[in-house]
Design an enzyme around this catalytic site. Structure first.
Site, short mmCIF file in Angstrom:
data_model
loop_
_atom_site.label_atom_id
_atom_site.label_comp_id
_atom_site.label_asym_id
_atom_site.label_seq_id
_atom_site.Cartn_x
_atom_site.Cartn_y
_atom_site.Cartn_z
N ARG A 74 0.83 -1.20 0.00
CA ARG A 74 0.00 0.00 0.00
C ARG A 74 0.87 1.27 0.00
O ARG A 74 0.61 2.22 -0.72
CB ARG A 74 -0.91 -0.01 1.22
CG ARG A 74 -2.21 0.71 0.97
CD ARG A 74 -3.23 0.46 2.05
NE ARG A 74 -4.57 0.56 1.47
CZ ARG A 74 -5.69 0.56 2.19
NH1 ARG A 74 -5.64 0.42 3.48
NH2 ARG A 74 -6.85 0.68 1.60
N ALA B 165 -17.20 11.54 3.60
CA ALA B 165 -17.82 10.40 2.92
C ALA B 165 -16.96 10.07 1.71
O ALA B 165 -16.42 10.97 1.06
CB ALA B 165 -19.24 10.74 2.49
N ASN C 261 -7.92 0.49 10.69
CA ASN C 261 -9.26 -0.07 10.53
C ASN C 261 -9.78 -0.67 11.84
O ASN C 261 -9.02 -1.20 12.64
CB ASN C 261 -9.30 -1.09 9.40
CG ASN C 261 -8.02 -1.91 9.31
OD1 ASN C 261 -6.96 -1.46 9.73
ND2 ASN C 261 -8.15 -3.11 8.80
N CYS D 136 -18.62 1.91 7.11
CA CYS D 136 -19.03 2.56 8.37
C CYS D 136 -20.42 2.24 8.88
O CYS D 136 -20.57 1.91 10.06
CB CYS D 136 -18.90 4.07 8.22
SG CYS D 136 -17.20 4.61 8.30
N GLU E 203 -13.60 11.49 11.93
CA GLU E 203 -13.62 12.03 10.57
C GLU E 203 -15.01 11.82 9.98
O GLU E 203 -15.54 10.73 10.01
CB GLU E 203 -12.56 11.30 9.73
CG GLU E 203 -12.39 11.86 8.35
CD GLU E 203 -12.33 13.37 8.37
OE1 GLU E 203 -11.39 13.94 8.93
OE2 GLU E 203 -13.26 14.01 7.83
N LYS F 66 -21.10 -1.31 10.45
CA LYS F 66 -20.15 -1.54 11.55
C LYS F 66 -20.49 -0.66 12.75
O LYS F 66 -20.50 -1.11 13.89
CB LYS F 66 -18.74 -1.21 11.04
CG LYS F 66 -17.66 -1.36 12.08
CD LYS F 66 -16.34 -0.77 11.61
CE LYS F 66 -16.36 0.74 11.76
NZ LYS F 66 -15.08 1.37 11.40
N VAL G 34 -30.73 -0.12 -3.45
CA VAL G 34 -30.66 -1.56 -3.20
C VAL G 34 -30.14 -1.86 -1.78
O VAL G 34 -30.13 -3.00 -1.33
CB VAL G 34 -29.80 -2.23 -4.29
CG1 VAL G 34 -28.42 -1.59 -4.38
CG2 VAL G 34 -29.64 -3.72 -4.12
C1 UDX Z 1 -20.52 7.62 5.76
C2 UDX Z 1 -20.87 8.99 6.33
O1 UDX Z 1 -21.66 9.71 5.36
C3 UDX Z 1 -19.61 9.77 6.66
O2 UDX Z 1 -19.93 11.00 7.30
C4 UDX Z 1 -18.75 8.94 7.61
O3 UDX Z 1 -17.53 9.61 7.89
C5 UDX Z 1 -18.46 7.58 7.02
O4 UDX Z 1 -19.69 6.91 6.68
P1 UDX Z 1 -19.66 6.72 3.40
O5 UDX Z 1 -20.02 5.38 3.95
O6 UDX Z 1 -18.32 6.93 2.80
O7 UDX Z 1 -19.82 7.83 4.53
O8 UDX Z 1 -20.73 7.12 2.25
P2 UDX Z 1 -22.24 7.65 2.30
O9 UDX Z 1 -22.37 8.70 1.27
O10 UDX Z 1 -22.70 7.99 3.65
O11 UDX Z 1 -23.06 6.38 1.77
C6 UDX Z 1 -23.21 5.18 2.52
C7 UDX Z 1 -24.12 4.22 1.79
O12 UDX Z 1 -25.48 4.66 1.81
C8 UDX Z 1 -23.76 4.02 0.31
O13 UDX Z 1 -23.89 2.66 -0.04
C9 UDX Z 1 -24.79 4.86 -0.39
O14 UDX Z 1 -25.03 4.43 -1.71
C10 UDX Z 1 -26.01 4.66 0.50
N1 UDX Z 1 -26.99 5.75 0.39
C11 UDX Z 1 -26.66 7.01 0.79
C12 UDX Z 1 -28.27 5.48 -0.10
O15 UDX Z 1 -28.57 4.34 -0.47
N2 UDX Z 1 -29.17 6.51 -0.18
C13 UDX Z 1 -28.87 7.78 0.21
O16 UDX Z 1 -29.76 8.65 0.11
C14 UDX Z 1 -27.57 8.04 0.70
P1 ADP Z 2 -10.19 3.25 6.86
O1 ADP Z 2 -11.35 3.22 5.90
O2 ADP Z 2 -10.62 3.36 8.29
O3 ADP Z 2 -9.14 4.25 6.50
P2 ADP Z 2 -8.50 1.14 5.76
O4 ADP Z 2 -8.63 -0.34 5.92
O5 ADP Z 2 -8.67 1.74 4.41
O6 ADP Z 2 -9.53 1.79 6.81
O7 ADP Z 2 -7.06 1.61 6.29
C1 ADP Z 2 -6.51 1.24 7.50
C2 ADP Z 2 -5.01 1.01 7.32
O8 ADP Z 2 -4.42 0.82 8.61
C3 ADP Z 2 -4.63 -0.21 6.48
O9 ADP Z 2 -3.85 0.19 5.37
C4 ADP Z 2 -3.82 -1.10 7.46
O10 ADP Z 2 -2.74 -1.76 6.85
C5 ADP Z 2 -3.32 -0.07 8.47
N1 ADP Z 2 -2.96 -0.64 9.78
C6 ADP Z 2 -3.67 -1.48 10.56
N2 ADP Z 2 -3.02 -1.75 11.70
C7 ADP Z 2 -1.84 -1.07 11.68
C8 ADP Z 2 -0.73 -0.93 12.58
N3 ADP Z 2 -0.71 -1.55 13.76
N4 ADP Z 2 0.30 -0.14 12.20
C9 ADP Z 2 0.28 0.50 11.01
N5 ADP Z 2 -0.74 0.42 10.12
C10 ADP Z 2 -1.79 -0.36 10.44
#
Ligand code: UDX
Ligand code: ADP
Length: 459
Positions: free
Chosen positions: A40, A165, A92, A273, A162, A276, A267
């Protein structure tokens, strides 16, 4: 204290874009993003910007501006930690797949490893910032590890969730609705606020206690997901009453108390996020014996699972109750448009269900590579890797994906799907040619006129 060196542990979808913007807006701060994943980090350092590990509109341009100047990507974790006054933890926190809390609680092992690592190598005072979404009261555990295993230096913990989106990460970072900082030490909070002050006005920087900050992030995601599940629930009712869910959404969205955003029936929601965080909220509520609270939020997930299942059930039913041996083309694999992230994407579950019914699946997504599609399906463990390879084809062109297909299922709302030559697509498909629009993006009249049998959500 004005920070001069920042380290971010975790070069993912959150850490990467967030630090890129912090570096761009604070040219005097040296920002180092570290990760244990060498592949990465190499991709982040690739001179070909189209090979960055994550796709976000506007990100490559910022990386081009800042990388090698005051933004660095490295696997030298210990060195970056010790050199920095401020350390962001942005790793993560997936849902646990084992042991107590399996399938619900957030897995904090990566967070704990980071905390232990910081404690081990730090020789000067540090401000440790939780950037990853964490269950409320995680800071307590992080603080305990730092204080009990560290070298006797001072650690200040801040929660700075954070809200970006994916797909609009750069825009969200540049113009945030608010920046939230939770913590005990006013001085540490000020240091972090100063970093954001380079581009975010002071009145948009919200200071709270650390527990409110942690819980606000879970709550924001739960509320957003709840809106999607609410409109999806209404979409099913619309299909039985001849109401149109997009018209209903428009009508209720004009009520200023409700507002127009996050009312697009689909769908089902995906992403790393929503599910989870709600599962984590449910788990915490149950731990405090708040069963009504837990049941209330759990229903958002139950509705979302139902929506994904309902979509594939409807497809099978419409194709004369069998998809065995039929070619079904999935347009889109990412969980939303403008990202290459597929975590919890509805497409994975729809494909899995159709494969159980012996369909032949073809997939086209403009940004998701072939290996990712197979990895997502293999991760489910529903069938052998060999079977997934035999029954799923991932194509580089949408026209190959739909060639000879019985049906198309639109899984992601990529803009390009609207502009395809749908006449040509119709000519290349088996008849009757079905389109199941899981995002309601096509013009129903136009598509029907070409001859398609068109099904959308909530209409
Ligand atoms: C979300 C939050 O919006 C963001 O603030 C947080 O930091 C992380 O989680 P993200 O998951 O990246 O962001 O995308 P988002 O735009 O929220 O969409 C989430 C899911 O909901 C997607 O699959 C999207 O397609 C779906 N969605 C969203 C719908 O189906 N309908 C909507 O009206 C809005
Ligand atoms: P997010 O969407 O929260 O950013 P990601 O899975 O995209 O999650 O990124 C998380 C990153 O953190 C991954 O690239 C993973 O390799 C890294 N990571 C996890 N544990 C450790 C650790 N102990 N030290 C350094 N990097 C780590």
């Amino acid at each position: 204290m004005k920070v001069k060196n920042i380290c971010c542990i975790g070069a993912g979808y959150v850490g990467g874009p967030t630090m890129a913007v912090i570096a761009q807006k604070n040219p005097e701060i040296k920002v180092t993003i570290v990760d244990i994943n060498e592949e990465r980090i190499n991709a982040w350092n690739d001179s070909d910007l189209s090979k960055l590990p994550i796709y976000e509109p506007g990100l490559a341009e910022i990386i081009k501006d800042t990388r090698g100047k005051n933004l660095f990507f490295s696997t030298e974790i210990d060195e970056a930690i010790d050199r920095s006054e401020m350390i962001f933890i942005s790793v993560n926190t997936p849902t646990k797949t084992y042991g107590k809390g399996k399938g619900q609680a957030a897995d904090l092992k990566y967070i704990e490893l980071c905390a232990r690592n910081i404690a081990k190598v730090a020789t000067t005072d540090k401000i440790v910032v939780e950037k990853s979404t964490l269950p409320v009261r995680t800071a307590e555990a992080v603080k305990s590890i730092l204080d009990n295993t560290g070298n006797g230096i001072n650690f200040h913990i801040l929660s700075n969730p954070e809200f970006l989106a994916e797909g609009t990460a750069i825009e969200d970072l540049l113009n945030p609705d608010r920046v939230l900082i939770g913590g005990e030490s006013e001085e540490a909070i000020d240091s972090l606020a100063m970093v954001y002050n380079s581009w975010v006005p002071e009145d948009q920087i919200l200071r709270t206690n650390i527990w409110s900050s942690e819980l606000s992030k879970l709550t924001a995601n739960a509320f957003l997901a709840q809106r999607v599940s609410s409109i999806n629930a209404i979409s099913e009712l619309c299909e039985h009453t001849e109401a149109n869910v997009d018209e209903v959404a428009r009508a209720i969205g004009m009520d200023s108390r409700i507002g127009p955003k996050f009312l697009k029936a689909s769908v089902g929601f995906g992403g790393s996020c929503f599910q989870k965080d709600i599962l984590s909220l449910v788990y915490i509520a149950r731990n405090y014996n708040l069963n009504e609270v837990a049941d209330y939020w759990e229903q958002v997930i139950i509705m979302n699972d139902h929506q994904k299942r309902r979509f594939s059930d409807n497809l099978i039913k419409t194709l004369y109750n069998t998809v065995s041996g039929k070619k079904i083309a999935l347009l889109g694999w990412a969980f939303k448009k403008d990202t290459n992230d597929t975590r919890e994407s509805a497409a994975i579950y729809v494909a899995d269900h159709l494969l159980n019914e012996q369909a032949q699946i073809s997939v086209y997504d403009p940004k998701v590579p072939k290996q990712k599609v197979y990895a997502d399906l293999n991760y489910l463990n529903t069938r052998s890797e060999k079977e997934n390879e035999t029954n799923v084809a991932v194509e580089n062109s949408p026209y190959d994906a739909i060639d000879g297909a019985h049906a198309i299922a639109i899984m992601t709302e990529w803009d390009e799907f609207r502009n395809y030559d749908w006449e040509e697509i119709y000519n290349k498909m088996k008849k009757p040619a079905f389109v199941f629009d899981g995002r309601n993006i096509l013009d129903k009249n136009k598509i029907n006129k070409i001859g398609f049998k068109y099904y959308s959500i909530g209409q």
